[in-house]
Each structure stands twice: as C-alpha cells, then as structure tokens.
Write a protein that holds these residues in place. Structure first.
Motif, mmCIF file in Angstrom:
data_model
loop_
_atom_site.group_PDB
_atom_site.id
_atom_site.type_symbol
_atom_site.label_atom_id
_atom_site.label_comp_id
_atom_site.label_asym_id
_atom_site.label_seq_id
_atom_site.Cartn_x
_atom_site.Cartn_y
_atom_site.Cartn_z
ATOM 1 N N ARG A 30 0.879 -1.178 0.000
ATOM 2 C CA ARG A 30 0.000 0.000 0.000
ATOM 3 C C ARG A 30 0.910 1.220 0.000
ATOM 4 N NH1 ARG A 30 -5.233 -0.574 0.926
ATOM 5 N NH2 ARG A 30 -5.573 1.249 2.264
ATOM 6 N N ALA A 31 0.868 1.960 -1.110
ATOM 7 C CA ALA A 31 1.785 3.083 -1.329
ATOM 8 C C ALA A 31 1.125 4.366 -0.849
ATOM 9 C CB ALA A 31 2.140 3.181 -2.810
ATOM 10 N N ALA A 32 1.609 4.867 0.274
ATOM 11 C CA ALA A 32 0.976 6.011 0.922
ATOM 12 C C ALA A 32 1.668 7.309 0.561
ATOM 13 C CB ALA A 32 0.996 5.814 2.441
ATOM 14 N N SER A 33 0.869 8.290 0.154
ATOM 15 C CA SER A 33 1.382 9.633 -0.116
ATOM 16 C C SER A 33 0.218 10.604 0.035
ATOM 17 C CB SER A 33 1.987 9.732 -1.516
ATOM 18 O OG SER A 33 1.006 9.486 -2.515
ATOM 19 N N ARG A 34 0.540 11.886 0.117
ATOM 20 C CA ARG A 34 -0.506 12.877 0.394
ATOM 21 C C ARG A 34 -1.553 12.952 -0.706
ATOM 22 N NH1 ARG A 34 2.919 18.090 1.979
ATOM 23 N NH2 ARG A 34 4.287 17.103 0.457
ATOM 24 N N ARG A 35 -1.157 12.623 -1.929
ATOM 25 C CA ARG A 35 -2.100 12.696 -3.048
ATOM 26 C C ARG A 35 -2.475 11.311 -3.585
ATOM 27 N NH1 ARG A 35 1.456 16.864 -3.373
ATOM 28 N NH2 ARG A 35 0.599 18.964 -3.488
ATOM 29 N N ALA A 36 -2.105 10.269 -2.852
ATOM 30 C CA ALA A 36 -2.366 8.897 -3.310
ATOM 31 C C ALA A 36 -1.856 8.708 -4.739
ATOM 32 C CB ALA A 36 -3.857 8.560 -3.214
ATOM 33 N N ALA A 37 -0.630 9.165 -4.982
ATOM 34 C CA ALA A 37 -0.055 9.093 -6.324
ATOM 35 C C ALA A 37 0.103 7.641 -6.759
ATOM 36 C CB ALA A 37 1.304 9.786 -6.345
ATOM 37 N N VAL A 39 1.574 4.264 -7.944
ATOM 38 C CA VAL A 39 2.862 3.578 -7.914
ATOM 39 C C VAL A 39 2.639 2.234 -8.594
ATOM 40 C CG1 VAL A 39 4.632 2.509 -6.461
ATOM 41 C CG2 VAL A 39 3.661 4.728 -5.823
ATOM 42 N N PRO A 40 3.292 1.975 -9.742
ATOM 43 C CA PRO A 40 3.004 0.757 -10.503
ATOM 44 C C PRO A 40 3.069 -0.504 -9.648
ATOM 45 C CG PRO A 40 4.471 2.196 -11.756
ATOM 46 C CD PRO A 40 4.329 2.801 -10.388
ATOM 47 N N GLY A 41 1.974 -1.266 -9.664
ATOM 48 C CA GLY A 41 1.921 -2.527 -8.947
ATOM 49 C C GLY A 41 1.424 -2.432 -7.523
ATOM 50 N N ALA A 42 1.340 -1.218 -6.974
ATOM 51 C CA ALA A 42 0.931 -1.024 -5.581
ATOM 52 C C ALA A 42 -0.499 -0.497 -5.507
ATOM 53 C CB ALA A 42 1.876 -0.049 -4.891
ATOM 54 N N ASP A 43 -1.064 -0.570 -4.310
ATOM 55 C CA ASP A 43 -2.366 0.035 -4.051
ATOM 56 C C ASP A 43 -2.125 1.440 -3.510
ATOM 57 O OD1 ASP A 43 -3.639 -2.425 -4.638
ATOM 58 O OD2 ASP A 43 -3.342 -3.099 -2.566
ATOM 59 N N PRO A 44 -2.434 2.482 -4.286
ATOM 60 C CA PRO A 44 -2.195 3.837 -3.788
ATOM 61 C C PRO A 44 -3.191 4.191 -2.696
ATOM 62 C CG PRO A 44 -3.312 3.920 -5.897
ATOM 63 C CD PRO A 44 -3.011 2.472 -5.643
ATOM 64 N N VAL A 45 -2.712 4.898 -1.688
ATOM 65 C CA VAL A 45 -3.577 5.297 -0.584
ATOM 66 C C VAL A 45 -3.195 6.701 -0.142
ATOM 67 C CG1 VAL A 45 -2.060 4.142 1.078
ATOM 68 C CG2 VAL A 45 -4.399 4.691 1.729
ATOM 69 N N ARG A 46 -4.202 7.516 0.115
ATOM 70 C CA ARG A 46 -3.940 8.875 0.578
ATOM 71 C C ARG A 46 -3.528 8.827 2.036
ATOM 72 N NH1 ARG A 46 -7.182 13.056 2.844
ATOM 73 N NH2 ARG A 46 -6.135 15.076 2.593
ATOM 74 N N PHE A 47 -2.418 9.512 2.348
ATOM 75 C CA PHE A 47 -1.916 9.528 3.726
ATOM 76 C C PHE A 47 -1.209 10.842 3.973
ATOM 77 C CE2 PHE A 47 1.378 8.895 6.917
ATOM 78 C CZ PHE A 47 0.670 8.282 7.935
ATOM 79 N N ASP A 48 -1.622 11.488 5.064
ATOM 80 C CA ASP A 48 -0.995 12.750 5.469
ATOM 81 C C ASP A 48 -0.774 12.672 6.978
ATOM 82 O OD1 ASP A 48 -0.349 15.366 6.203
ATOM 83 O OD2 ASP A 48 -1.727 16.256 4.751
ATOM 84 N N TRP A 49 0.489 12.806 7.410
ATOM 85 C CA TRP A 49 0.778 12.745 8.836
ATOM 86 C C TRP A 49 -0.093 13.706 9.631
ATOM 87 C CZ3 TRP A 49 2.970 8.851 10.977
ATOM 88 C CH2 TRP A 49 4.015 8.150 10.359
ATOM 89 N N TYR A 50 -0.425 14.853 9.027
ATOM 90 C CA TYR A 50 -1.129 15.915 9.756
ATOM 91 C C TYR A 50 -2.653 15.847 9.596
ATOM 92 C CZ TYR A 50 3.618 17.621 9.899
ATOM 93 O OH TYR A 50 4.975 17.718 10.093
ATOM 94 N N ASP A 51 -3.141 14.806 8.951
ATOM 95 C CA ASP A 51 -4.584 14.610 8.776
ATOM 96 C C ASP A 51 -4.938 13.211 9.235
ATOM 97 O OD1 ASP A 51 -7.199 14.377 8.029
ATOM 98 O OD2 ASP A 51 -6.888 14.843 5.896
ATOM 99 N N ASP A 52 -5.341 13.103 10.507
ATOM 100 C CA ASP A 52 -5.552 11.757 11.046
ATOM 101 C C ASP A 52 -6.779 11.070 10.459
ATOM 102 O OD1 ASP A 52 -7.606 13.074 12.377
ATOM 103 O OD2 ASP A 52 -6.733 12.845 14.368
ATOM 104 N N THR A 53 -7.587 11.789 9.673
ATOM 105 C CA THR A 53 -8.695 11.114 8.995
ATOM 106 C C THR A 53 -8.201 10.203 7.878
ATOM 107 O OG1 THR A 53 -9.081 12.888 7.371
ATOM 108 C CG2 THR A 53 -10.202 13.082 9.493
ATOM 109 N N THR A 54 -6.937 10.358 7.484
ATOM 110 C CA THR A 54 -6.376 9.486 6.440
ATOM 111 C C THR A 54 -5.713 8.244 7.033
ATOM 112 O OG1 THR A 54 -4.175 10.536 6.390
ATOM 113 C CG2 THR A 54 -5.912 11.528 5.025
#
Length: 280
Positions: A30-37, A39-54
């Motif tokens: 699960r490839a976590a980044s702020r914009r859920a960019a 990543v080939p082969g991965a499951d993109p997921v939105r993640f922001d350290w400063y937004d605990d709703t993610t």
C-alpha cells in the motif's frame, strides 16, 4: 490474501525505492502519499501525517509499515506516535523507521520516535543512514548548485562523510520489513568509504566532465545562506550538522549494508555514473 506492507513517503527517495523492491519480490504494497499518487503494482492510498482522517484507511489490511517522518518537522513524535499506537491496535506487528546517523535514540526530532518504537512493537528496526549520495544527483540544494554554479557549499570543511546510496537504504529496509526476524535494533548505514566534500567535488568533476569545486562557508556563512531559504531555527540546525561533520562526527563506515543484504554497498562513483547527467 496476505497482509500488505504500508510504505509511507512512497513517492520519495527511500519510500519509492523500498516499495519497488517489495513489489519486485512479490509482496503486496500500500503506497501512501498525500495525493495517493499511482505507484506501478501497488495500491495507492492517501496519507498525510497531519490529517488523522487518512490514517485508518491507510492501515486497512496491513501488518507491517515503513515509516518516513514528516520532512522538516522539529517534533515529528507529536503526529507519529498517535498513528503508531493506532497502527498497533489495528494489527500492525512490525515497524521500520527511517531516522538518520546524526540522530541517536532519544535525540532530537525523530530520535524521540526511535526511543518509543520498541515499546510499541515487538518487531522493529530503525534505519540510521548517513548523508544520501542522491544529494548530488537529484533535486537537493547540492545537486542544484552543482548544475547551476559548479560548486558545493558547506560548513563541513575537510570533514568526511560515509555517504550512502538510497538504493542500499531501500535494500536494507526491504529486508527489515520482510525478513523472518526483524532486526530489533538500530542500523547505521553508510557507503564503502568516507569522503570529504572536496573528494566529492573532484569525483563529480571526473564523472560528469563538469568542473565542480567545494566552497567552505563556515558555520555562520552557511546558517545565513540557509536562513534566506528556510526558517531560522531549521537553518541553524542544518548548519550545525555541517559543523559536526567538520569535527569528525560522520567520519565512519559500517558493514551493515553487506551484513543485511549480502552484498557490498554502492560507491559514490557508481551512483554518479548511474544517475548524474553529463555536462552539456
């Protein structure tokens, strides 16, 4: 279906390389980044350290996590520790934290997360790499000044650093995340040799054909230059790290990359030949 590895900072220097290695070895990521960019082969997921709703969605179906702290935060524990407690409650059993060779357990910033990690997870590791070789090839200030001005500006004097390839960091991270046993310790990662910035400038010149020199600014000069670009406190911190290099704090090499991966670490020459664009 097997549980996935959550890779935070999955579009960054070590996160992207770690995700790619895990995927190549057949692991779910699960490839976590702020914009859920993507990543080939991965499951993109939105993640922001400063937004605990993610945070909850990022943890779904994961049992291991690679932790890249928020960049430039002087107190990352404030956002990381609540997430790590939530991760443990959600079933994450192994955590691998990216720290730095200059930051000991219990030290400033991510050193506080390092101290807490063994209390939160039975399976853990802390990676403490030296300065990245990619600082001279990517979008780092050193790489830009090399391209634009033919110089490297530091307060490091003739101090030496065991610069390390981000690919080697990722190789160790992948082993730490997926090996039968977690390291259960901190791992100081370096390249095969300690080099001064004068050595680096000479090597960049040789490999790229672009004349490059090292200019030693001293602590105050470096601090003032950085303060024009960064908050004053952070500028002073970075200049202080250079001053520590000048005093010998990073003049070391370790066998960790070879011991964990079974192969020697890459040299700066290898990385420059692989990644640095030639002059012209």
């Amino acid at each position: 279906m097997s549980a996935a590895v959550l890779v935070t900072g999955a579009t960054g220097t070590t996160g992207g390389r770690t995700a790619a290695r895990l995927l190549a070895a057949g692991h779910r990521v699960r490839a976590a980044s702020r914009r859920a960019a993507p990543v080939p082969g991965a499951d993109p997921v939105r993640f922001d350290w400063y937004d605990d709703t993610t945070h909850g969605d990022a943890l779904v179906g994961t049992d291991r996590v690679y932790l890249v702290p928020p960049v430039g935060d002087p107190d990352p524990a404030a956002v990381m520790l609540p997430f790590l407690r939530r991760a443990r409650a959600a079933g994450v059993r192994r955590a691998v934290l990216l720290s730095a060779s200059a930051v000991p357990e219990g030290g400033p910033a991510v050193g506080q997360v390092h101290r807490a990690l063994p209390e939160l997870f039975e399976e853990w590791a802390v990676l403490r790499p030296s300065w990245f070789m990619q600082n001279f090839t990517g979008d780092h200030a050193h790489a830009r000044s090399i391209r634009e001005d033919g110089e490297i500006l530091t307060a490091a004097g003739t101090g030496r650093v065991g610069f390390v390839d981000a690919d080697d960091i990722a190789a160790v991270a992948a082993h730490a995340l997926t090996g039968d046993r977690a390291p259960g310790t901190d791992l100081v990662l370096t390249g095969p040799e300690a080099l001064s910035y004068d050595d680096v400038a000479a090597l960049v010149t040789e490999v790229t054909g672009r004349p490059v020199v090292h200019r030693h600014l001293g602590y105050q000069g470096m601090r003032d230059r950085l303060a024009a670009l960064l908050p004053a406190e952070f500028a002073a911190l970075l200049a202080g790290l250079d001053r520590a290099v000048a005093e010998g704090a990073e003049d070391r090499t370790t066998d960790t990359v070879r011991r964990i991966t079974g192969r020697p670490p890459n040299s700066l020459r290898t990385v420059l030949e692989r990644e640095a664009a030639p002059a012209g």
